[in-house]
Design an enzyme around this catalytic site. Structure first.
Site, PDB file in Angstrom:
ATOM      1  N   ARG A   1     -40.000  -2.974  43.089  1.00 42.53           N
ATOM      2  CA  ARG A   1     -39.533  -2.125  44.192  1.00 42.53           C
ATOM      3  C   ARG A   1     -40.386  -2.321  45.442  1.00 42.53           C
ATOM      4  O   ARG A   1     -39.866  -2.373  46.559  1.00 42.53           O
ATOM      5  CB  ARG A   1     -39.581  -0.653  43.757  1.00 42.53           C
ATOM      6  CG  ARG A   1     -38.463  -0.239  42.808  1.00 42.53           C
ATOM      7  CD  ARG A   1     -38.683   1.158  42.257  1.00 42.53           C
ATOM      8  NE  ARG A   1     -37.526   1.620  41.482  1.00 42.53           N
ATOM      9  CZ  ARG A   1     -37.578   2.564  40.557  1.00 42.53           C
ATOM     10  NH1 ARG A   1     -38.721   3.156  40.276  1.00 42.53           N
ATOM     11  NH2 ARG A   1     -36.479   2.930  39.906  1.00 42.53           N
TER      12      ARG A   1
ATOM     13  N   HIS B   1     -47.439   4.734  35.789  1.00 36.11           N
ATOM     14  CA  HIS B   1     -46.039   4.616  36.198  1.00 36.11           C
ATOM     15  C   HIS B   1     -45.576   6.027  36.542  1.00 36.11           C
ATOM     16  O   HIS B   1     -45.041   6.754  35.704  1.00 36.11           O
ATOM     17  CB  HIS B   1     -45.196   4.031  35.067  1.00 36.11           C
ATOM     18  CG  HIS B   1     -43.717   4.027  35.367  1.00 36.11           C
ATOM     19  ND1 HIS B   1     -43.174   3.428  36.478  1.00 36.11           N
ATOM     20  CD2 HIS B   1     -42.674   4.570  34.699  1.00 36.11           C
ATOM     21  CE1 HIS B   1     -41.868   3.586  36.475  1.00 36.11           C
ATOM     22  NE2 HIS B   1     -41.536   4.288  35.407  1.00 36.11           N
TER      23      HIS B   1
END
Length: 316
Positions: free
Chosen positions: A152, A176
Site C-alpha cells: 500500500r 500490522h
C-alpha cells in the site's frame, strides 16, 4: 519440489479470495479448503473447479484436518471479521478461542517441514500464539504481517510521484496495525533516496508533511475499505500469494512478514512477533535484515513492539 500442496483453513472472504488467486497461479498444484461450514467449502471448490480448464492443472478439494498431512504450507484465515471502527488488536479476544480449536486440530497432522502462514488479525499476536501452541521452529510459523501495508505504501508513493510502483522500494515494519512504522529513511525511488527525490520532484511544498500524509493513508486504508464494503480481501489475497510463491519456489524473497523476534534493537524488542524485512525461502524465514533506520524510526519500531508485547501478556 514437484507437489506443492497448500491447505487453507477458513473459507470466508479472505480464504476464498486466496483460493481464487492461488488457482490462477502456477505455483500451487494441490489446494485443500477447510471450513466449519462444509457446504460453503464444497460450494467454493465446485465453483473453482469449473474454471480448471482456464488454468494450470491442479487438484482441489474441500477437506478436513487430516488433509494437512503432506501439506507444504498451511494458511490460517479463520476467525471473526473486523468490525467497522474496530482495531485489529480488539479482535484478539474474539479470535483466540477459535485458534485454540484450530491448533489442537491441526497439530497431529503437521509435517516436520511444513510452514504455517497466519493471516487472521491481529496477525502478530496470533502468529505468536500459534508458534507457542504448536511448539515448532519459529522460522516455520510466519504471519502475513505488513506485506500488504508495504504494498500500500508503494502504491500511494507511486500515485503521488507518478512512478511505477515496482520502482518504489520501501518497508512498513512493526505491528500490522495502528503503530506500524513507514521506514522512509531506507525508501528509494528508482534507486534514489526518497528525501533526495522529493527535493527534485517539487510536487509538494512540505515533503515531511506529505510523507506523513501518505503513511496516514496507508494506516487508514483497511478502515476505509471496511467502512465501505465490510472487509478487505482482494489485496491481501495477492499479498499471501506472493508469500506462497516465495515459500514454495525457494525464491529467497525479501518480504516484511511477521516473524519471531528473539532479541532485536539492543534488547528493547524481544519475545514477540512483528514485521521486519525477512529473507523468505522454502524453509520459512531464513534471516532478518537490518536496514539503517533513522533513530526516530527505531524509537517508533520499539514502541510498536511494546504495543504487541502488552497484547501478548494479556493472553499469557
Amino acid at each position: 519440489m514437484n507437489n506443492r500442496k497448500v491447505v487453507i483453513i477458513g473459507d470466508g472472504m479472505v480464504g476464498s479470495s486466496i483460493a481464487f488467486t492461488v488457482l490462477q497461479d502456477e505455483t500451487v498444484n494441490e489446494l485443500i479448503i477447510i471450513d466449519v461450514n462444509k457446504d460453503k467449502a464444497q460450494g467454493d471448490v465446485l465453483d473453482l473447479a469449473h474454471g480448471m480448464c482456464f488454468v494450470s492443472p491442479k487438484k482441489i478439494k474441500a477437506g478436513d484436518y487430516d488433509d494437512i498431512k503432506d501439506a507444504h504450507v498451511v494458511v490460517i484465515t479463520a476467525g471473526v471479521a473486523q468490525r467497522p471502527g474496530e482495531t485489529r488488536l480488539q479482535l484478539l479476544e474474539r479470535n483466540i478461542k477459535i485458534f485454540d480449536s484450530i491448533t489442537n486440530s491441526m497439530k497431529p497432522y503437521l509435517e516436520d517441514d511444513a510452514i504455517v502462514l497466519v493471516v487472521t488479525n491481529p496477525v502478530d499476536v496470533l502468529s505468536y500464539y500459534v508458534y507457542k501452541k504448536l511448539g515448532i521452529d519459529s522460522k516455520r510459523v510466519i504471519g502475513s504481517g505488513t506485506v500488504l501495508d508495504t504494498a500500500r505504501l508503494k502504491s500511494v508513493i507511486a500515485d503521488h510521484t507518478g512512478i511505477d510502483p515496482r520502482n518504489v522500494h520501501t518497508f512498513v515494519v512493526g505491528e500490522h496495525g495502528d503503530s506500524e512504522v513507514a521506514a522512509y529513511s531506507v525508501t528509494t525511488i528508482g534507486g534514489i533516496p526518497i528525501s533526495e527525490y522529493c527535493n527534485s520532484c517539487k510536487k509538494c511544498c512540505d515533503k515531511r508533511l506529505e510523507l506523513l500524509n501518505l503513511h496516514h493513508v496507508v494506516k487508514d486504508a483497511a478502515y476505509q475499505i471496511i467502512a465501505k464494503k465490510g472487509a478487505t480481501y482482494y489485496a491481501v489475497a495477492l499479498a499471501v500469494n506472493q508469500i506462497l510463491k516465495a515459500l514454495l519456489n525457494n525464491y529467497h524473497s525479501v518480504l516484511t512478514v511477521s516473524t519471531y523476534i528473539q532479541n532485536e534493537f539492543d534488547g528493547q524488542v524481544r519475545d514477540i512477533y512483528f514485521s521486519l524485512p525477512c529473507v523468505v525461502s522454502s524453509r520459512g524465514v531464513e534471516k532478518i535484515l537490518h536496514p539503517s533506520y533513522s533513530k526516530d524510526e527505531v524509537d517508533q519500531i520499539v514502541k510498536s513492539g511494546k504495543t504487541i508485547e502488552n497484547e501478548i501478556k494479556s493472553i499469557s
